[in-house]
Design an enzyme around this catalytic site. Structure first.
Site, mmCIF file in Angstrom:
data_model
loop_
_atom_site.group_PDB
_atom_site.id
_atom_site.type_symbol
_atom_site.label_atom_id
_atom_site.label_comp_id
_atom_site.label_asym_id
_atom_site.label_seq_id
_atom_site.Cartn_x
_atom_site.Cartn_y
_atom_site.Cartn_z
ATOM 1 N N ASP A 193 0.813 -1.219 0.000
ATOM 2 C CA ASP A 193 0.000 0.000 0.000
ATOM 3 C C ASP A 193 0.847 1.272 0.000
ATOM 4 O O ASP A 193 0.681 2.150 0.849
ATOM 5 C CB ASP A 193 -0.941 0.022 1.207
ATOM 6 C CG ASP A 193 -1.823 -1.206 1.299
ATOM 7 O OD1 ASP A 193 -2.173 -1.756 0.240
ATOM 8 O OD2 ASP A 193 -2.150 -1.633 2.417
ATOM 9 N N GLU A 231 -11.149 0.793 -3.766
ATOM 10 C CA GLU A 231 -10.409 1.221 -2.571
ATOM 11 C C GLU A 231 -9.141 1.954 -2.966
ATOM 12 O O GLU A 231 -8.817 2.106 -4.143
ATOM 13 C CB GLU A 231 -10.070 0.005 -1.704
ATOM 14 C CG GLU A 231 -9.286 -1.067 -2.432
ATOM 15 C CD GLU A 231 -9.214 -2.373 -1.660
ATOM 16 O OE1 GLU A 231 -9.966 -2.546 -0.676
ATOM 17 O OE2 GLU A 231 -8.411 -3.243 -2.056
#
Length: 552
Positions: A46, A207
């Site tokens: 991420d 997301e």
């Protein structure tokens, strides 16, 4: 001549300020063109990045591990040095009562008006701890960072910040759509009600949103398809920040689910962030994982990768000219600059604190880690590394190379029957291989190789020792196997057994993390045992050069 001078200066700095280890092993050579993915290998998922002057700063998710959110610095987006951790104090993050893959999700780092901001989600609300979306700030990205300010009413994960004309906005994943709301730039509290600005492009799990403004358009980039083989990057744009947003007709702009990349070692590409370099070029950082050859599985976790982006005026961004990536990226780069890295061998006699790269499970009990007698002493407790939510005595480094060897020298003192301490190849509480010293009823000790896989716990092999003295424990790693051995004389290593990497793979155990090499100590509730560690040595092996997960 300029390149020769630059190379010479880098070499001198390298000799005097540190050594390269696995963190940069794939990109250890300065080249005129190209680089290798991942640029930050191992469990560093991420990624989010920002540029300040000619410096780049990047952060990653850390989930249940402490300290949270590593901070990296680079001059070229290829070579990175960890300069700190954002969440380095217990007052900043509560990881108690959380389980594997809980905790800190998907941070975003941004710089605005002289200050660095990091926003993220602590999902421990699912497990009874303090949780939610929060912001911390710092004048210096190396820290210290402030205590968190939580943002009530932002229900979801993966928040990101955007500023325009003195206004501050946050967007986030509300699980089935992307939300947006304005924030007070001082208190970070909502101004108005959240609104749905995009449902994504029709796939699951929209997301990781980020908003950018370019050429009069607001661009909203997200990940979809879940953080697995079907992961992808989609983008939309609008003339208004509130929308409506129109999907890019070339979506997905990045995915490995293409015919040309289906057999690449790099898979699962997604969860990106864009950054513009000082020379005007655009780049994308994103996560991906390296599959083992012959197997559709991975053990190292999701890693930080890089791709060039062409973004012409008024046009949609194009990633790597073709919408997919590979390990070896043949493209022009920024001028490459090596960065300092920790030494491969950690000598605990030479320091009184661990490097930034070492992590604990949940918030550590700091009194259980003591520097004494030129060793790191780990005090055993009644919490073992199988426990799903509590905090064992455990400290670890990530596996960041498919081929590598880890060796440590340690002893077990003040131990009674059942006390044990050693080296674990650890994915999560229900999946780990352990090589340890264990106390016997007659006061002797043994080397024990054991494993925990789901509900199965098994002692694979044990060898009684003749004397209580330091031993060396070793694990040699390949894409297929972990090979365990030990030495009582520091010279010859005696083999114990081999374990299949399959059982520690994400595809087997689930979760969002990667394999760690951990030092641990445990016993019953009344234990007084200590694990006394002299050193810990991580040596990357020959670069893993399989072109395909099928071995082609």
């Amino acid at each position: 001549m300029r390149n020769i001078i630059r190379l010479a200066s880098i070499a001198v700095a390298f000799l005097f300020s540190g050594t390269l280890n696995a963190q940069n092993s794939l990109n250890a050579q300065i080249t005129e063109r190209g680089f290798a993915n991942p640029v930050i290998p191992g469990y560093y998922p991420d990624p989010s990045v920002c540029c300040v002057g000619d410096d780049f700063y990047l952060v990653n998710s850390t989930f249940q591990f402490f300290p949270g959110v590593p901070v990296w610095h680079s001059k070229d987006l290829i070579h990175w040095e960890q300069i700190g951790n954002v969440l380095s104090r217990a007052s900043q993050v509560d990881l108690s009562k959380g389980g594997a893959s809980s905790g800190i999700f998907a941070p975003t780092i941004r710089y605005n008006d002289g200050k660095f901001y990091m926003i993220t989600t602590n999902i421990n609300m699912l497990f009874g701890g303090k949780a939610g979306n929060f912001i911390v700030t710092a004048e210096n990205p190396a820290g210290p960072w402030s205590d968190p300010i939580f943002i009530p009413g932002i229900d979801g994960i993966d928040p990101s910040l955007f500023w325009e004309d003195g206004k501050m906005y946050v967007c986030w994943s509300a699980m089935d759509h992307i939300g947006l709301v304005e924030l007070d730039p001082v208190t970070f509290q909502k101004k108005g009600e959240p609104r749905n600005i995009w449902d994504g492009d029709g796939d699951s799990s929209p997301e990781g949103p980020h908003i950018y403004k370019k050429d009069g358009f607001y661009y909203l980039m997200i990940a979809e398809g879940g953080t697995e083989m079907g992961h992808k990057v989609n983008i939309a744009r609008s003339k208004n920040i509130d929308g409506p947003y129109t999907s890019c007709p070339m979506n997905p702009i990045l995915t490995q689910k293409r015919k040309e990349s289906a057999s690449s070692l790099i898979q699962g590409a997604g969860h990106p962030d864009l950054v513009q370099a000082p020379d005007g070029s655009w780049w994308m950082v994103y996560l991906a994982f390296r599959n083992s050859a012959g197997k559709q599985l991975h053990t190292l976790g999701r890693e930080t990768c890089l791709a060039p982006v062409r973004w012409d005026e008024g046009a949609w961004p194009v990633v790597n000219a073709k919408g997919y990536v590979d390990v070896h990226m043949n493209c022009p780069t920024l001028p490459q600059v090596l960065m300092n890295q920790p030494a491969a061998k950690t000598e605990f006699s030479k320091g009184k604190q661990l490097g930034f790269e070492w992590i604990y499970i949940n918030n550590p009990i700091t009194s259980n880690y003591v520097y004494a007698k030129n060793q790191l002493q780990l005090k055993a407790t009644g919490v073992n590394i199988d426990h799903p939510t509590q905090t064992p005595t455990f400290v670890a480094k990530r596996q960041s190379d498919i081929n590598c060897t880890v060796t440590t020298q340690l002893s077990l003192t003040d131990a009674q029957l059942g006390d044990r301490a050693g080296l674990t190849v650890y994915m999560d509480p229900k999946g780990h291989y352990d090589i340890a010293l264990k106390a016997n009823a007659d006061g002797t000790q043994q080397i024990e190789l054991s494993y925990r896989l789901g509900q199965m716990k098994h002692i694979e092999k044990s060898v009684k020792l003749n004397a209580k003295k330091p031993v060396q424990l070793r694990v040699e790693c390949t894409n297929a196997l972990y090979r365990f051995s030990y030495s009582t004389d520091g010279k010859s290593f005696l083999p114990l057994s081999e374990m299949d990497t399959y059982f520690l793979a994400t595809e087997t155990l689930g979760g969002f993390t990667g394999v760690l090499f951990g030092l641990f100590a445990e016993g019953d509730t009344n234990t007084k045992a200590s694990c006394n560690v002299d050193w810990f040595d991580y040596q990357p092996g020959k670069e893993y050069v399989e072109k395909s997960m099928f071995g082609n």
